[in-house]
Scaffold this motif. Sequence first.
Motif, PDB file in Angstrom:
ATOM      1  N   GLY A  83       4.956   5.628   2.840  1.00  0.00           N
ATOM      2  CA  GLY A  83       4.009   6.591   3.368  1.00  0.00           C
ATOM      3  C   GLY A  83       2.857   6.002   4.145  1.00  0.00           C
ATOM      4  O   GLY A  83       1.873   6.691   4.426  1.00  0.00           O
ATOM      5  N   VAL A  84       2.932   4.721   4.536  1.00  0.00           N
ATOM      6  CA  VAL A  84       1.851   4.079   5.294  1.00  0.00           C
ATOM      7  C   VAL A  84       2.033   4.387   6.776  1.00  0.00           C
ATOM      8  O   VAL A  84       3.131   4.277   7.318  1.00  0.00           O
ATOM      9  N   ILE A  85       0.942   4.798   7.429  1.00  0.00           N
ATOM     10  CA  ILE A  85       0.973   5.037   8.871  1.00  0.00           C
ATOM     11  C   ILE A  85      -0.042   4.121   9.540  1.00  0.00           C
ATOM     12  O   ILE A  85      -1.081   3.800   8.973  1.00  0.00           O
ATOM     13  N   SER A  86       0.290   3.689  10.742  1.00  0.00           N
ATOM     14  CA  SER A  86      -0.598   2.829  11.513  1.00  0.00           C
ATOM     15  C   SER A  86      -1.055   3.609  12.732  1.00  0.00           C
ATOM     16  O   SER A  86      -0.347   3.715  13.733  1.00  0.00           O
ATOM     17  N   SER A  87      -2.237   4.192  12.621  1.00  0.00           N
ATOM     18  CA  SER A  87      -2.698   5.099  13.659  1.00  0.00           C
ATOM     19  C   SER A  87      -4.180   5.356  13.501  1.00  0.00           C
ATOM     20  O   SER A  87      -4.780   5.060  12.457  1.00  0.00           O
ATOM     21  N   ASP A  88      -4.791   5.915  14.536  1.00  0.00           N
ATOM     22  CA  ASP A  88      -6.176   6.363  14.466  1.00  0.00           C
ATOM     23  C   ASP A  88      -6.241   7.562  13.526  1.00  0.00           C
ATOM     24  O   ASP A  88      -5.545   8.563  13.743  1.00  0.00           O
TER      25      ASP A  88
ATOM     26  N   ARG B 255       0.847  -1.191   0.000  1.00  0.00           N
ATOM     27  CA  ARG B 255       0.000   0.000   0.000  1.00  0.00           C
ATOM     28  C   ARG B 255       0.880   1.236   0.000  1.00  0.00           C
ATOM     29  O   ARG B 255       2.022   1.217   0.455  1.00  0.00           O
ATOM     30  N   PHE B 256       0.314   2.353  -0.473  1.00  0.00           N
ATOM     31  CA  PHE B 256       1.055   3.598  -0.529  1.00  0.00           C
ATOM     32  C   PHE B 256       0.243   4.728   0.112  1.00  0.00           C
ATOM     33  O   PHE B 256      -0.944   4.865  -0.162  1.00  0.00           O
ATOM     34  N   HIS B 257       0.889   5.502   0.952  1.00  0.00           N
ATOM     35  CA  HIS B 257       0.295   6.707   1.531  1.00  0.00           C
ATOM     36  C   HIS B 257      -1.126   6.434   2.045  1.00  0.00           C
ATOM     37  O   HIS B 257      -2.105   7.029   1.601  1.00  0.00           O
ATOM     38  N   SER B 258      -1.208   5.490   2.976  1.00  0.00           N
ATOM     39  CA  SER B 258      -2.494   5.092   3.549  1.00  0.00           C
ATOM     40  C   SER B 258      -2.408   5.117   5.067  1.00  0.00           C
ATOM     41  O   SER B 258      -1.320   5.038   5.648  1.00  0.00           O
ATOM     42  N   CYS B 259      -3.568   5.214   5.698  1.00  0.00           N
ATOM     43  CA  CYS B 259      -3.650   5.138   7.154  1.00  0.00           C
ATOM     44  C   CYS B 259      -4.386   3.853   7.497  1.00  0.00           C
ATOM     45  O   CYS B 259      -5.569   3.697   7.176  1.00  0.00           O
ATOM     46  N   LEU B 260      -3.675   2.917   8.143  1.00  0.00           N
ATOM     47  CA  LEU B 260      -4.218   1.601   8.439  1.00  0.00           C
ATOM     48  C   LEU B 260      -4.059   1.321   9.929  1.00  0.00           C
ATOM     49  O   LEU B 260      -2.943   1.169  10.422  1.00  0.00           O
ATOM     50  N   GLN B 261      -5.175   1.272  10.641  1.00  0.00           N
ATOM     51  CA  GLN B 261      -5.082   1.040  12.077  1.00  0.00           C
ATOM     52  C   GLN B 261      -4.522  -0.338  12.410  1.00  0.00           C
ATOM     53  O   GLN B 261      -3.954  -0.540  13.483  1.00  0.00           O
TER      54      GLN B 261
ATOM     55  N   ASP C  72     -16.482  12.523  13.228  1.00  0.00           N
ATOM     56  CA  ASP C  72     -17.564  11.750  13.859  1.00  0.00           C
ATOM     57  C   ASP C  72     -17.883  10.549  12.983  1.00  0.00           C
ATOM     58  O   ASP C  72     -18.893  10.522  12.293  1.00  0.00           O
ATOM     59  N   SER C  73     -17.028   9.537  13.020  1.00  0.00           N
ATOM     60  CA  SER C  73     -17.216   8.372  12.160  1.00  0.00           C
ATOM     61  C   SER C  73     -18.490   7.610  12.492  1.00  0.00           C
ATOM     62  O   SER C  73     -19.101   7.016  11.606  1.00  0.00           O
ATOM     63  N   ALA C  74     -18.921   7.643  13.750  1.00  0.00           N
ATOM     64  CA  ALA C  74     -20.138   6.926  14.149  1.00  0.00           C
ATOM     65  C   ALA C  74     -21.360   7.458  13.408  1.00  0.00           C
ATOM     66  O   ALA C  74     -22.333   6.736  13.187  1.00  0.00           O
ATOM     67  N   ASN C  75     -21.310   8.716  13.022  1.00  0.00           N
ATOM     68  CA  ASN C  75     -22.433   9.328  12.311  1.00  0.00           C
ATOM     69  C   ASN C  75     -22.081   9.683  10.864  1.00  0.00           C
ATOM     70  O   ASN C  75     -22.734  10.515  10.238  1.00  0.00           O
ATOM     71  N   GLY C  76     -21.031   9.039  10.355  1.00  0.00           N
ATOM     72  CA  GLY C  76     -20.716   9.170   8.942  1.00  0.00           C
ATOM     73  C   GLY C  76     -19.933  10.402   8.541  1.00  0.00           C
ATOM     74  O   GLY C  76     -19.846  10.709   7.344  1.00  0.00           O
ATOM     75  N   ASP C  77     -19.342  11.121   9.505  1.00  0.00           N
ATOM     76  CA  ASP C  77     -18.539  12.291   9.160  1.00  0.00           C
ATOM     77  C   ASP C  77     -17.066  11.899   9.188  1.00  0.00           C
ATOM     78  O   ASP C  77     -16.456  11.793  10.253  1.00  0.00           O
TER      79      ASP C  77
ATOM     80  N   LEU D 226     -10.050  15.609  11.964  1.00  0.00           N
ATOM     81  CA  LEU D 226      -9.799  16.553  13.034  1.00  0.00           C
ATOM     82  C   LEU D 226      -8.429  17.205  12.808  1.00  0.00           C
ATOM     83  O   LEU D 226      -7.557  16.631  12.144  1.00  0.00           O
ATOM     84  N   PRO D 227      -8.214  18.400  13.365  1.00  0.00           N
ATOM     85  CA  PRO D 227      -6.938  19.092  13.143  1.00  0.00           C
ATOM     86  C   PRO D 227      -5.710  18.297  13.550  1.00  0.00           C
ATOM     87  O   PRO D 227      -4.648  18.438  12.940  1.00  0.00           O
ATOM     88  N   ALA D 228      -5.840  17.430  14.567  1.00  0.00           N
ATOM     89  CA  ALA D 228      -4.679  16.661  15.037  1.00  0.00           C
ATOM     90  C   ALA D 228      -4.501  15.337  14.293  1.00  0.00           C
ATOM     91  O   ALA D 228      -3.626  14.547  14.644  1.00  0.00           O
ATOM     92  N   SER D 229      -5.290  15.090  13.271  1.00  0.00           N
ATOM     93  CA  SER D 229      -5.218  13.821  12.550  1.00  0.00           C
ATOM     94  C   SER D 229      -3.850  13.615  11.904  1.00  0.00           C
ATOM     95  O   SER D 229      -3.296  14.529  11.283  1.00  0.00           O
ATOM     96  N   PRO D 230      -3.297  12.399  12.004  1.00  0.00           N
ATOM     97  CA  PRO D 230      -2.020  12.108  11.337  1.00  0.00           C
ATOM     98  C   PRO D 230      -2.169  12.060   9.815  1.00  0.00           C
ATOM     99  O   PRO D 230      -1.163  12.034   9.096  1.00  0.00           O
ATOM    100  N   CYS D 231      -3.414  12.055   9.319  1.00  0.00           N
ATOM    101  CA  CYS D 231      -3.658  11.999   7.871  1.00  0.00           C
ATOM    102  C   CYS D 231      -3.590  13.369   7.212  1.00  0.00           C
ATOM    103  O   CYS D 231      -3.588  13.473   5.976  1.00  0.00           O
ATOM    104  N   PHE D 232      -3.554  14.424   8.017  1.00  0.00           N
ATOM    105  CA  PHE D 232      -3.519  15.787   7.496  1.00  0.00           C
ATOM    106  C   PHE D 232      -2.199  16.029   6.758  1.00  0.00           C
ATOM    107  O   PHE D 232      -1.115  15.870   7.316  1.00  0.00           O
ATOM    108  N   GLU D 233      -2.303  16.347   5.456  1.00  0.00           N
ATOM    109  CA  GLU D 233      -1.152  16.623   4.589  1.00  0.00           C
ATOM    110  C   GLU D 233      -0.145  15.461   4.567  1.00  0.00           C
ATOM    111  O   GLU D 233       1.057  15.662   4.440  1.00  0.00           O
TER     112      GLU D 233
END
Length: 237
Positions: free
Chosen positions: A16-21, A3-9, A26-31, A35-42
């Motif tokens: 570029g693969v990261i293993s993190s939340d 995989r390339f540049h993916s976030c996989l818990q 709000d994933s429970a409600n489909g959003d 969030l600003p602190a997400s490791p997926c940002f940029e």
Amino acid sequence: MIRFHSCLQDGGNGTGVISSDPMFVDSANGDYRLLPASPCFEAGNAGQASGVSMKDLDGRPRIEGLDVDMGCYEAHSLAHDPASASRVGAASPGGPFDILRINGSTGGALRRLSVPVGSASSVEMLQPPHLASPAKFVIFGFLGEADINSSVTVPLGIGPMSFEPSPMVPPFFQWLFFTYTDNYNPANAQFVGSTPTPWNSGLGPAIPSPLTVSFQGVIEEAPGLFSATNAIVFAVE
């Protein structure tokens, strides 16, 4: 599978693969916005994104800031821009401090506060805890929700802010930008008068229709030394 540049818990191998939340809003409600602190940002790869789509699921530009975000939504909000963070008391223990509040709230992780149509609200500037005496300040407003592309570097050593704070950045006539209150220059045009910190506007008139305004302030920490406060998006919905 590579995989390339993916976030996989659950982990994985690849560039570029990261293993993190991923830290969705709000994933429970489909959003599945970030969030600003997400490791997926940029943390994505702009070259790969350009071969798929130049729009995210909201129909907005796929690449903002320095690189594309992982996931189906690009971060556009004021909260994701470092210019929205307070720099008040940055050199003091416990600082920097979020001292701008609306209805007692700084807007949380998304720097956003929503109230129902018809609500009366108040704006507040707290006394910076590292200062012994009241501080003068200015609060600016932007009609709409400031995003990453709205940030600007302000003169006088203030640095980055989330939007152009009229009248500090020319041109001085900017209908989208306004001065909400200014006790540093009380003769300037403003919506409400104020006193040095701590200050509370009191409940303003009820807003009868949907409206979104972004707020951010500048405060005088020492003679000639100014710092930007935290920013807040205030939405009447």
